[in-house]
Design an enzyme around this catalytic site. Sequence first.
Site, mmCIF file in Angstrom:
data_model
loop_
_atom_site.group_PDB
_atom_site.id
_atom_site.type_symbol
_atom_site.label_atom_id
_atom_site.label_comp_id
_atom_site.label_asym_id
_atom_site.label_seq_id
_atom_site.Cartn_x
_atom_site.Cartn_y
_atom_site.Cartn_z
ATOM 1 N N SER A 76 -4.771 -0.592 13.981
ATOM 2 C CA SER A 76 -5.420 0.649 14.409
ATOM 3 C C SER A 76 -5.950 0.490 15.819
ATOM 4 C CB SER A 76 -6.579 0.988 13.469
ATOM 5 O OG SER A 76 -7.227 2.181 13.876
ATOM 6 N N TYR A 131 -14.281 -2.109 8.772
ATOM 7 C CA TYR A 131 -12.912 -1.645 9.001
ATOM 8 C C TYR A 131 -12.451 -1.985 10.417
ATOM 9 C CZ TYR A 131 -8.814 1.322 9.351
ATOM 10 O OH TYR A 131 -7.530 1.774 9.543
ATOM 11 N N ILE A 145 -0.118 7.191 4.146
ATOM 12 C CA ILE A 145 0.728 6.652 5.215
ATOM 13 C C ILE A 145 1.758 5.684 4.651
ATOM 14 C CG2 ILE A 145 0.740 5.254 7.313
ATOM 15 C CD1 ILE A 145 -1.955 6.459 8.036
ATOM 16 N N GLY A 146 1.354 4.822 3.715
ATOM 17 C CA GLY A 146 2.287 3.855 3.154
ATOM 18 C C GLY A 146 3.474 4.508 2.480
ATOM 19 N N GLY A 161 0.816 -1.211 0.000
ATOM 20 C CA GLY A 161 0.000 0.000 0.000
ATOM 21 C C GLY A 161 0.844 1.253 0.000
ATOM 22 N N ALA A 162 1.956 1.217 -0.732
ATOM 23 C CA ALA A 162 2.959 2.273 -0.611
ATOM 24 C C ALA A 162 2.685 3.504 -1.456
ATOM 25 C CB ALA A 162 4.346 1.715 -0.948
#
Length: 273
Positions: A148, A172, A26-27, A21-22
């Site tokens: 999270s 989520y 954030i990634g 997920g880069a």
Amino acid sequence: MSVMEHEARNRRSPTVALVTGATGAIGKAIATHIAARPGYEVVLLCRNPEKARAAVADIRRRTGNRRVRAEIVDLERRDSVSSLAGRWEGPVHALVNNAATTPRRREETPEGIERQFATNVLGYFWMMTAFGDHLVASAPARVVNVASYWAGGLDLGDLEFRRRRYDNDAAYRQSKQADRMLTVAFAERLGEAGVTVNACHPGDVVSTLSRSLGFGGHETPDQAASTPAWLATEGVGARETGRYFEPQRAVPCRFGADRDAVAALVQACALYG
């Protein structure tokens, strides 16, 4: 650090870190933090080739590290993960599982799996399973699962919201609880082979994901990335395993403490291949 300094340090065998997920807020920040450290090779694991190329170019420019590249993989599809692991050559010293999605309406992958569960939970499970041998061969190695504090409500009897009404916030929260539980399971599975596995809450930023959940954010991506990057590169990530951190501090995780539920979750994930 200048490009010449980075290249001089990287002539030695680099420490190889994979970040899923880069291309997200954030990634990409996690990948940038790691790439800025001397001696690291960072591989962005991305689904979109165009976004991947742009992220690689930007991180190289920001850090001066030429050992930044991308591999294309779709984390919601087991065959894609298996293909990546099968063609992988060389060591993997750090794996950062970060990719996540939270569509507002219930969606399914081409294999018929609810998309949020497939990406946020099975993607982590498949990556740790498929790259387990690579990590063990590269030990000491480590895994960082970006989870999270917004977690809970896991229903082991309805992981894909086939019985319950789908709500992306509930899905989520369930997925992040599952990520924290899988962290404990894989810490036990890989621990004797010299691989640590830890989870963390990254931070709250305005992102595509947070907007889908209806949240805002008060931190920059760099601030949010600090804890996962810290676990991926600093000594604490090699000493501790099976722990949950928020931020840069280990806190008790009631989800990981429920050993029967952890075992049941692993068994459920294994049924997906």
